[in-house]
Write an enzyme that holds these catalytic residues in place. Sequence first.
Site, mmCIF file in Angstrom:
data_model
loop_
_atom_site.group_PDB
_atom_site.id
_atom_site.type_symbol
_atom_site.label_atom_id
_atom_site.label_comp_id
_atom_site.label_asym_id
_atom_site.label_seq_id
_atom_site.Cartn_x
_atom_site.Cartn_y
_atom_site.Cartn_z
ATOM 1 N N ASP A 35 46.878 56.235 22.731
ATOM 2 C CA ASP A 35 45.935 55.124 22.829
ATOM 3 C C ASP A 35 44.599 55.656 23.331
ATOM 4 O O ASP A 35 44.499 56.155 24.449
ATOM 5 C CB ASP A 35 46.516 54.094 23.809
ATOM 6 C CG ASP A 35 45.576 52.917 24.015
ATOM 7 O OD1 ASP A 35 44.530 52.868 23.364
ATOM 8 O OD2 ASP A 35 45.913 52.062 24.848
ATOM 9 N N CYS A 69 41.424 40.533 55.149
ATOM 10 C CA CYS A 69 42.421 41.032 56.111
ATOM 11 C C CYS A 69 41.916 42.205 56.944
ATOM 12 O O CYS A 69 42.630 42.701 57.809
ATOM 13 C CB CYS A 69 43.715 41.417 55.396
ATOM 14 S SG CYS A 69 43.621 42.948 54.453
ATOM 15 N N CYS A 112 37.930 44.942 53.351
ATOM 16 C CA CYS A 112 38.438 43.688 52.808
ATOM 17 C C CYS A 112 37.998 42.555 53.724
ATOM 18 O O CYS A 112 38.360 42.532 54.897
ATOM 19 C CB CYS A 112 39.959 43.728 52.728
ATOM 20 S SG CYS A 112 40.675 42.130 52.276
ATOM 21 N N CYS A 164 42.222 44.442 47.252
ATOM 22 C CA CYS A 164 42.904 44.916 48.453
ATOM 23 C C CYS A 164 44.403 45.076 48.179
ATOM 24 O O CYS A 164 45.039 44.157 47.658
ATOM 25 C CB CYS A 164 42.675 43.910 49.576
ATOM 26 S SG CYS A 164 43.565 44.308 51.080
HETATM 27 ZN ZN LIG Z 1 42.942 42.519 52.327
#
Ligand SMILES: [Zn+2]
Length: 464
Positions: free
Chosen positions: A357, A234, A231, A209
Site C-alpha cells: 500500500d 489529565c 494534555c 493523549c
Molecule cells: Zn490526558
Amino acid sequence: MRKILAIFVAKLALWASRLLGYGGTDFPGRLARKIYPAILSDLAANIDEEIFIVTGTNGKTTTTNMIAAMIKEEGYTYVHNAAGANMMGGITTSFIEATNLMGTRHFDYALLEADEANVPLLIKEISPRVVLITNFFADQLDRFGELDHTINLIKDAVRGQDIELVLNADDPLVSHFQNETGLHCWYYGFDQTDYDSPSSTHNREGQFCVFCGHKLRYERYHYAQLGKYYCPECGNSNPRANFIAKNLRMSPAIQFEVNDMEIYSPYQGFYNAYNILAAVSLAKLVGMRDEAVQKAIAKYEPRAGRMEIFNIDSKKTILVLVKNATGFNQTLQMLSQDPASKNLFIALNDNAADGRDISWIWDVDFAFLADKHSRPQHYICSGQRSGDMALRIKYDGLPVDHIHISASLKDGILETLSLPGETAYILSSYTALFACRNILLKLQKQYGSPLTAEQQDQSMLTSS
Ligand SMILES: [Zn+2]
C-alpha cells in the site's frame, strides 16, 4: 550435541548463501532454531556483561550502529546484528556467526536491533538489561496491524521483567511506558532548538493523549509528534529528561551538547540528531567514557542507503532510503536546508518489503518546498510506481514541466545526474535501494573517485 550440529549446519548455510551471492541472513538462524530451539538462549548466556535491545519505528539501525561504534572504541567484544536482520532468524544468525563451532566463545556485550513485532519473542529467549525505544510512527501497518497493537505487545513483554528502559521523552507514544510497566526508565530529549515549529502538519500518530484520549497541546514541535506537549485534560506531559540535548546546530553537520558533553557528527537531519542522542544516552547510562563516545560519533560514517555519498563526474550524489512518510518528510526538510543547487530522484516500488500500500506518499509534504529558496529544480520519478509519485508531487503544486517520469532506474538516475546542479539527491524505497546503489557505484567507478571520509566531512561543512 544438537547444539553443535545446529551451529555447524547454520555456519555452513551462511557460508553457502554468501558464496552464492545471497544476502539472506535470516535463513541460517531459522535452520539452527529448527534443529535446536534453545540455540539463541544458549549462546546469549555467553554474554558476560550486558545485552541491549534497540527498537522503535525509525532510526534503530543507525542508533544501534552508533552504539556498536562506541563499544568498539572502548575495546570491548560484542555480538551485533549489523546487517539489519532484525527478526528472530537474523538475530540468531548473528550469534552463530560470532561464536565458535562448540558455541562456547564469550563476548562482553550483545547489541540487538529488534523489529518491534519481534521484541516479545526475543525477551522470552534472552534477558536484556536495557531496551531502548526510539519512536513510534505508522510504518507498513499492513504487515504488523495497528500501531497501538504493536505498542501494547512491547509493553506486555517488558512488564515485570528485570529491565531498564531508555525512552524518547519527546514522543508521547513512547514516553508513557513508565506508567504502564512500572519499570525504571531513563529519558532523553531535545531542549528548544532553532528548528522547532509551533505547529506540525506531520503529526498523525501522536495527536491524542494515551491516557485520556484528549487532544494534546504542543508548545513546540521538533518534527512529526516529537516535541514539548501536555494534555489539558489529565496533565500528561513530557517526563523530565535525564539526557537533555541543547544548542542544536545543523549547518548541515550535526552539533549539540548533552549534559555538558560536546557532540559533533558528519550526519545530517533532525532524525539523525535523535539517533545520536539515543546512542549517547545509552552509552552514558552504562558508563562509557566521554572521549570514546565523542570519537565514535565523529568518525561514524553513514551506512549503505542511510545517506551514502558518491562522487560522480564531480557531482555530489547522496543516496537516502525512504520507507515511510515521516522519514520522507525529514529527508525533504534536510535537503531544503542544504544550500547547494540540486535535483531530486525518487524511486518508488511496491513489493512486499516496501509495503504494498503506497497511500502513505500522500502524507509526504512536498508543498512546503514551494517557497523554499534551495528546493530541488527537477523531480525525476522512477521505479514501479513512478506515475503515482509524479502525480503526488504535481498535486502539491510544484511546476509540472519540472516533474519527469522514468520508470527505468538507470535511465532516471542518468537523467538526474545530467541536469545542471551541484548535488543530486537519490531517494529510494527499500527494494529499489540496492539496484540504485549498484548503479551509483558503477557510475562512480567510471566517472569519479570515491570521496574519502575527510572529504565527505569537508564537503558537508563547506556547503553551508
Ligand atoms: Zn490526558
